[in-house]
Design a protein around this motif. Structure first.
Motif, PDB file in Angstrom:
ATOM      1  N   PHE A 133     -43.034  81.958 -35.114  1.00 31.46           N
ATOM      2  CA  PHE A 133     -43.640  82.302 -36.259  1.00 31.46           C
ATOM      3  C   PHE A 133     -45.196  82.372 -35.691  1.00 31.46           C
ATOM      4  O   PHE A 133     -45.489  81.714 -34.878  1.00 31.46           O
ATOM      5  N   PRO A 134     -45.648  83.333 -36.281  1.00 29.60           N
ATOM      6  CA  PRO A 134     -47.189  83.632 -36.034  1.00 29.60           C
ATOM      7  C   PRO A 134     -47.882  82.434 -36.619  1.00 29.60           C
ATOM      8  O   PRO A 134     -47.442  81.720 -37.618  1.00 29.60           O
ATOM      9  N   PRO A 135     -49.025  82.050 -36.042  1.00 26.17           N
ATOM     10  CA  PRO A 135     -49.871  80.778 -36.820  1.00 26.17           C
ATOM     11  C   PRO A 135     -50.178  80.887 -38.255  1.00 26.17           C
ATOM     12  O   PRO A 135     -50.253  82.112 -38.822  1.00 26.17           O
ATOM     13  N   THR A 136     -49.877  79.879 -39.057  1.00 27.88           N
ATOM     14  CA  THR A 136     -50.248  80.014 -40.517  1.00 27.88           C
ATOM     15  C   THR A 136     -51.691  80.238 -40.805  1.00 27.88           C
ATOM     16  O   THR A 136     -52.519  80.056 -39.908  1.00 27.88           O
ATOM     17  N   LYS A 137     -52.051  80.640 -42.022  1.00 28.83           N
ATOM     18  CA  LYS A 137     -53.254  80.726 -42.583  1.00 28.83           C
ATOM     19  C   LYS A 137     -54.318  79.468 -42.331  1.00 28.83           C
ATOM     20  O   LYS A 137     -55.263  79.528 -41.887  1.00 28.83           O
ATOM     21  N   GLN A 138     -53.534  78.406 -42.513  1.00 28.36           N
ATOM     22  CA  GLN A 138     -54.057  76.991 -42.516  1.00 28.36           C
ATOM     23  C   GLN A 138     -54.654  76.902 -40.956  1.00 28.36           C
ATOM     24  O   GLN A 138     -55.755  76.359 -40.673  1.00 28.36           O
ATOM     25  N   GLU A 139     -53.786  77.250 -39.865  1.00 28.27           N
ATOM     26  CA  GLU A 139     -54.001  77.016 -38.604  1.00 28.27           C
ATOM     27  C   GLU A 139     -55.143  77.870 -38.015  1.00 28.27           C
ATOM     28  O   GLU A 139     -55.896  77.564 -37.561  1.00 28.27           O
ATOM     29  N   ASN A 140     -55.173  79.187 -38.797  1.00 29.68           N
ATOM     30  CA  ASN A 140     -56.129  79.979 -38.291  1.00 29.68           C
ATOM     31  C   ASN A 140     -57.594  79.271 -38.898  1.00 29.68           C
ATOM     32  O   ASN A 140     -58.386  79.510 -38.299  1.00 29.68           O
ATOM     33  N   PHE A 141     -57.520  78.843 -39.944  1.00 23.87           N
ATOM     34  CA  PHE A 141     -58.865  78.415 -40.618  1.00 23.87           C
ATOM     35  C   PHE A 141     -59.451  77.251 -39.570  1.00 23.87           C
ATOM     36  O   PHE A 141     -60.419  77.040 -39.309  1.00 23.87           O
ATOM     37  N   ALA A 142     -58.162  76.376 -39.083  1.00 23.47           N
ATOM     38  CA  ALA A 142     -58.511  75.493 -38.376  1.00 23.47           C
ATOM     39  C   ALA A 142     -59.356  75.861 -36.985  1.00 23.47           C
ATOM     40  O   ALA A 142     -60.165  74.931 -36.659  1.00 23.47           O
ATOM     41  N   TYR A 143     -58.608  76.834 -36.560  1.00 25.13           N
ATOM     42  CA  TYR A 143     -59.117  77.334 -35.169  1.00 25.13           C
ATOM     43  C   TYR A 143     -60.729  77.856 -35.602  1.00 25.13           C
ATOM     44  O   TYR A 143     -61.457  77.488 -34.752  1.00 25.13           O
ATOM     45  N   ASP A 144     -60.514  78.480 -36.543  1.00 30.39           N
ATOM     46  CA  ASP A 144     -62.124  79.243 -36.946  1.00 30.39           C
ATOM     47  C   ASP A 144     -63.041  78.071 -37.130  1.00 30.39           C
ATOM     48  O   ASP A 144     -64.196  78.128 -36.724  1.00 30.39           O
ATOM     49  N   SER A 145     -62.575  76.974 -37.853  1.00 31.87           N
ATOM     50  CA  SER A 145     -63.629  75.842 -38.131  1.00 31.87           C
ATOM     51  C   SER A 145     -64.133  75.037 -36.701  1.00 31.87           C
ATOM     52  O   SER A 145     -65.362  74.797 -36.668  1.00 31.87           O
ATOM     53  N   ILE A 146     -63.067  75.231 -35.932  1.00 37.56           N
ATOM     54  CA  ILE A 146     -63.440  74.354 -34.592  1.00 37.56           C
ATOM     55  C   ILE A 146     -64.296  75.369 -34.018  1.00 37.56           C
ATOM     56  O   ILE A 146     -65.442  75.132 -33.406  1.00 37.56           O
TER      57      ILE A 146
END
Lengths: 395, 72
Positions: A57-70
């Motif tokens: 599966f592609p990254p979830t929305k939550q995971e994308n937010f996490a990467y963006d915040s980092i």
């Protein structure tokens, strides 16, 4: 020249705030870095768990937010380190440059036509070889005009108020500035341990010829030591009943300073300069007077104030030097733009002596602490004398 | 990892940086400088203020995203 009021205390306070804040920002950046690392590990850990559960599966929305915040935190840290920190340092440099510029402004700056004239005249007076020429000319003028005759002191009424309990050098100069033409003031300072001490205030030059404090007499005093003015001041000291051997501080502006130095160098007057002198001249304060060429004993402490924009102190044809009991305090023109103002007590020397830079100066502090006996006690009402030409009434 | 505590700390840091950023310009403005030097220092301080406040904004935005990304 535009006069600008600069808030020096505010600048100093701002500088320390800049430094403290810069340190705080750096500490914060370090902490942000630590948090970012921890969060990054946490996000990676959670992502790994997600991958194990749903490998394709592609990254979830939550995971994308996490990467963006980092990523955002990474930008913030990078900006703080590489953009903010150098500007913080530059701002501290701005304050330092401003304070340095103010310090320089208090030193001589020959950047306008009149300052240029003063600079040229001063350079001429103290240039190698010129000193000898000035000296010879002075001696020629003084010798040609001859000795202007003796002078004596006549008591006159003085303002009843004396000095404050702990007078400063500035107060002594203010008091000297209140003296009229050819006047001398003698102030008795009680001394519980022994003989009272005396402060003698001597007024500066007035007029070209005539009185005992004329220009002619000043030139004679500078070149030959003895002058009608010295004779008059000595007469005032005797009239004030200063006992032989008493300790005396002389304070003089312009010609008053020349006379003070002459008396301190005179073996018949200053017992510190040889046996048989009348009094012990322990301290001399001069403002706007030539400082070279007199053999004052090192036991007599001399504080000489010189405005760089004032040409009178250079009439001796030499650069002022500290040493052998003498401390020369030099300062800038303080915005005074003409020769008269640069030489005046009120516009030049008194404001300089009232500044913290003067009172905090190590040489001045040493002089003041050595003069405790005069400056740390209440004085008695002063006696004032008017100097006049002649031998005076027979006692 | 105690995520709520970390996020609370990040919010604190963001608010503090924002406040310091604003103060840079204000404090520099309040002091009387010489004309040329004052102009340069004030411009620098204003730029620094904007930069620091934008950094605070980035941190604050990161906190908002983290609240969604790492609940609990």
């Amino acid at each position: 020249m535009t006069q600008v009021r600069v808030d020096v205390d505010g600048l100093v306070e701002l500088r320390s705030w800049y430094q403290a804040t810069h340190s705080e920002l750096l500490e914060t950046t370090v902490e942000l870095g630590r948090i970012q690392r921890q969060l990054s590990l946490e996000v990676q850990h959670r992502a790994m768990e997600g991958v194990q559960k749903k490998p394709h599966f592609p990254p979830t929305k939550q995971e994308n937010f996490a990467y963006d915040s980092i990523q955002l935190l990474h930008h913030a840290i990078k900006d703080l380190f590489f953009e903010v920190s150098p500007v913080c340092t530059a701002l501290v440099g701005d304050v330092d440059n401003q304070l340095q510029a103010l310090k320089k402004a208090d030193e001589p700056s020959y950047n306008n036509p009149l300052d240029l004239q003063v600079g040229a005249l001063k350079t001429l007076l103290v240039a190698p070889g010129s000193g000898l020429l000035v000296d010879l000319m002075g001696k020629w003028i003084a010798g040609r005009l001859g000795y202007q005759g003796p002078a004596y002191a006549r008591p006159i009424s003085a303002p009843p108020a004396g000095l404050s309990a702990h007078p400063t050098i500035a107060e002594l100069l203010v008091r000297t500035g209140t003296l009229g033409n050819a006047e001398v003031e003698v102030i008795k300072v009680p001394n519980q341990q022994g003989t009272p001490r005396y402060i003698v205030l001597i007024r500066g030059i007035a007029g070209l010829f005539g009185g005992p404090n004329s220009m002619v007499d000043a030139i004679r005093g500078t070149k030959f030591g003895s002058s009608a003015h010295s004779c008059g001041v000595l007469s005032a000291m005797r009239a004030a009943k200063i006992p032989p051997g008493a300790e005396v501080m002389l304070v003089g502006h312009s010609q008053g300073g020349i006379t003070a130095r002459n008396l301190a160098a005179d073996k018949k007057v200053n017992s510190l300069n040889g046996e048989g002198g009348y009094v012990r001249i322990t301290h001399v304060v001069t403002a706007g007077s030539p400082t070279a060429g007199k053999h004052i004993p090192p036991e007599t402490r001399v504080l000489a104030l010189e405005n760089e924009g004032d040409v009178i102190p250079d009439l001796d044809g030499e650069n002022a030097r500290s040493g052998r009991g003498q401390y020369v305090y030099q300062f800038g023109h303080l915005g005074t733009l003409n020769l008269d103002a640069a030489h005046e007590l009120s516009s030049s020397y008194i404001p300089a002596a009232q500044r913290e830079r003067f009172t905090d100066d190590p040489g001045v502090r040493r002089f003041v602490s050595s003069a405790d006996g005069y400056l740390d006690h209440s004085s008695q009402p002063p006696e004032r004398f008017l100097l006049q030409r002649g031998v005076g009434p027979t006692p | 990892m105690n995520i709520p505590a970390v996020l609370a700390r990040l919010e604190e840091i963001s608010a503090r940086i924002k406040k310091l950023g604003a103060e840079y310009a204000l404090r520099t403005e309040r002091v009387q400088w010489q004309c040329g030097r004052g102009k340069r220092a004030r411009e620098r301080a204003r730029w620094l203020s904007r930069l620091v406040q934008s950094t605070a904004g980035e941190t604050s935005k990161a906190v908002a995203l983290l609240r969604i990304a790492l609940p609990g």
